[in-house]
Design an enzyme around this catalytic site. Structure first.
Site, PDB file in Angstrom:
ATOM      1  CB  CYS A 145      64.871  55.157  57.572  1.00  0.00           C
ATOM      2  SG  CYS A 145      65.589  53.853  58.581  1.00  0.00           S
ATOM      3  CG  ASP A 151      66.240  58.793  64.936  1.00  0.00           C
ATOM      4  OD1 ASP A 151      65.955  57.656  65.353  1.00  0.00           O
ATOM      5  OD2 ASP A 151      66.254  59.091  63.736  1.00  0.00           O
ATOM      6  CG  HIS A 154      63.716  56.598  63.003  1.00  0.00           C
ATOM      7  ND1 HIS A 154      64.926  56.982  62.492  1.00  0.00           N
ATOM      8  CD2 HIS A 154      63.236  55.644  62.160  1.00  0.00           C
ATOM      9  CE1 HIS A 154      65.178  56.283  61.395  1.00  0.00           C
ATOM     10  NE2 HIS A 154      64.162  55.470  61.175  1.00  0.00           N
TER      11      HIS A 154
END
Lengths: 116, 370
Positions: free
Chosen positions: B153, B310, B339
């Site tokens: 991320c 995601d 995610h």
């Protein structure tokens, strides 16, 4: 509570609505997922957030100012004073880290020199 | 009160009713406990080897003897607005535990929880002030001049910036997980539609709070899938309340989700304005400490992992960099899942982790420079 779909369990509060829930939740999820990804939602959320922040920030600032003034009158540090002190400590910590790295390099070269 | 075979309704006995009430009371108690207590997460043994401000670098205690370990150490870099414990969720289902078992010398960077004094921290600081110091320490402790990074991320974003700005620093392999890098599609899912609206002003949030409250970030992430996050997760827990295996998994994940931290104000403002709104990185206009970030200078071996479902970093935000980076050895890898689910979900151990190890292991062998 993995109950057999055929049976009805009066002691499972969600079980009573399970079939209805399972049938509808995917549809709700899809609908809401699409709704929050629309321009209308983005605009209304942005406006609401902006309105809330622009109305609450001056009040918060006024409270902070009067609190700082009161603490100064009592000869006590404000949160800003402590924040500034913490920033200085972080800077000192960084300088120490640099010194630590230089010391590591120096010791490593010294030990290399000795071994040669 | 079950239907009998001939269609007549059987009246429950007093003991059935009593047992039913007993089960309901027990399940309700379990439900409340799971909601309001913390599970033991991040249990894999590790030692603290470096700290700076709130940031900490840990080295996981190796489980393989030195001769069985890979030569190149691996640094895990998670996002700045969540705890990194999701990489070591619970014993028996931990990515850290898995990679240790595969023979990696494993390090974890925990950015820590920013305080009011950290409101001016931005990506420039994370990339060129903190990460190089972490790497310096990692090299000193591991004795290796080469290393690998796994960034997830915003940790992947910081790792990408670092890899592009310091290509000669020894970074051999770069694994990006759900990396938000390319914001050219303003109509894709995720936060971009909200942040693209002119009424959304990150400056106002930062001016009001200094750091962006964790609750605000958490609510925003949950509002991307409101039914799933505010209703579905709890109905799923109730449906599985008698399965210890499933409730343990839910409890661990919920413990991590509940542990929210703020995000440094300046970093948030930079993320929204320079990345989400202006897409400076991919357009080659991003400057970090005055240096232009040129993705073509990223030459490390690259494994770019995308989660197909995601909703936080949609695949289009990660795919675009494959043609822009200078790496000769690069691969785009798609995993079914969301995610967080691709790394921490029940299928991660089969669908994601072996692929990461499979890609990284042959690239972590001794070289002349190591």
């Amino acid at each position: 509570m993995s109950e057999d779909k055929e049976s009805f369990n009066p002691f499972d509060p969600t079980g009573m609505f399970k079939e209805m829930r399972d049938t509808n939740i995917d549809a709700w999820a899809k609908m809401m997922g699409k709704a929050v990804q629309t321009d209308v939602y983005a605009e209304s959320t942005g406006r609401m957030l902006d309105a809330w922040l622009s109305s609450s920030t001056p009040v918060r600032k006024m409270l902070d100012k009067s609190m700082s003034q009161a603490l100064a009158n009592l000869k006590m540090p404000s949160s800003d004073d402590i924040t500034r002190l913490a920033e200085r400590l972080t800077n000192i910590e960084m300088r120490l880290d640099d010194l630590d790295a230089k010391l590591d390099t120096f010791l490593s070269k010294l030990s290399d020199g000795r071994s040669e | 009160m079950n239907d009998t075979q001939n269609g007549q309704v059987e009246i429950p006995s007093f003991s059935d009713i009593s047992e039913g009430w007993h089960d309901l009371a027990r399940n309700t108690q379990t439900f409340n406990r799971l909601l309001n207590t913390d599970a033991s997460i991040a249990q894999t043994p590790k030692e603290l080897i470096w700290t700076l401000n709130k940031a900490k670098l840990y080295r996981y205690v190796p489980v393989r003897p030195r001769e069985e370990r890979h030569a190149t150490p691996l640094l895990l870099v998670f996002a700045i607005m969540n705890r990194p414990h999701v990489l070591d969720l619970r014993p028996g289902h931990s990515f850290a535990e898995y990679m240790l078992d595969k023979g990696y010398d494993l390090y974890l960077l925990d950015w820590g929880e920013p305080g009011p004094e950290d409101k001016n921290l931005d990506f420039d600081d994370y990339t060129l002030e903190y990460l190089p110091r972490v790497i310096r320490k990692l090299k000193a402790v591991s004795g290796s001049n080469e290393f690998s990074i796994l960034g997830w991320c915003l940790g992947a974003l910081i790792s990408t910036l670092y890899a592009s700005l310091r290509p000669d620093d020894g970074l051999r392999n770069l694994i990006l997980l759900t990396a938000p890098l390319d914001f050219s599609d303003k109509k894709s899912s995720g936060f971009i539609r909200w942040t693209s609206d002119p009424n959304f002003k990150p400056e106002s949030i930062v001016e009001a709070f200094g750091n962006v409250p964790g609750e605000m970030i958490d609510s925003g992430a949950k509002m991307l899938k409101p039914i799933e996050n505010f209703i579905g997760t709890y109905t799923m827990l109730w449906d599985n309340i008698e399965s210890t295996k499933r409730t343990d998994a839910w409890h661990a994940m919920n413990t991590w989700v509940r542990d929210i931290i703020p995000m440094a104000g300046a970093a948030y403002q930079q993320l929204i304005n320079e990345f989400y709104k202006e897409n400076k990185l991919v357009e080659g206009r991003l400057k970090i400490r005055g240096e232009r970030v040129d993705l073509s200078r990223l030459t490390a071996n690259l494994f770019n992992v995308i989660a197909e479902s995601d909703h936080i970093t949609p695949p289009c935000q990660s795919e675009g960099i494959m043609d822009l980076v200078g790496s000769e050895d690069k691969e785009l890898f798609r995993v079914r899942g969301g995610h967080i689910g691709i790394m921490a979900g029940s299928g991660a151990e089969k669908n994601t982790w072996p692929h990461l190890d499979g890609w990284l292991a042959p690239r972590s062998q001794q070289t002349g420079e190591g």
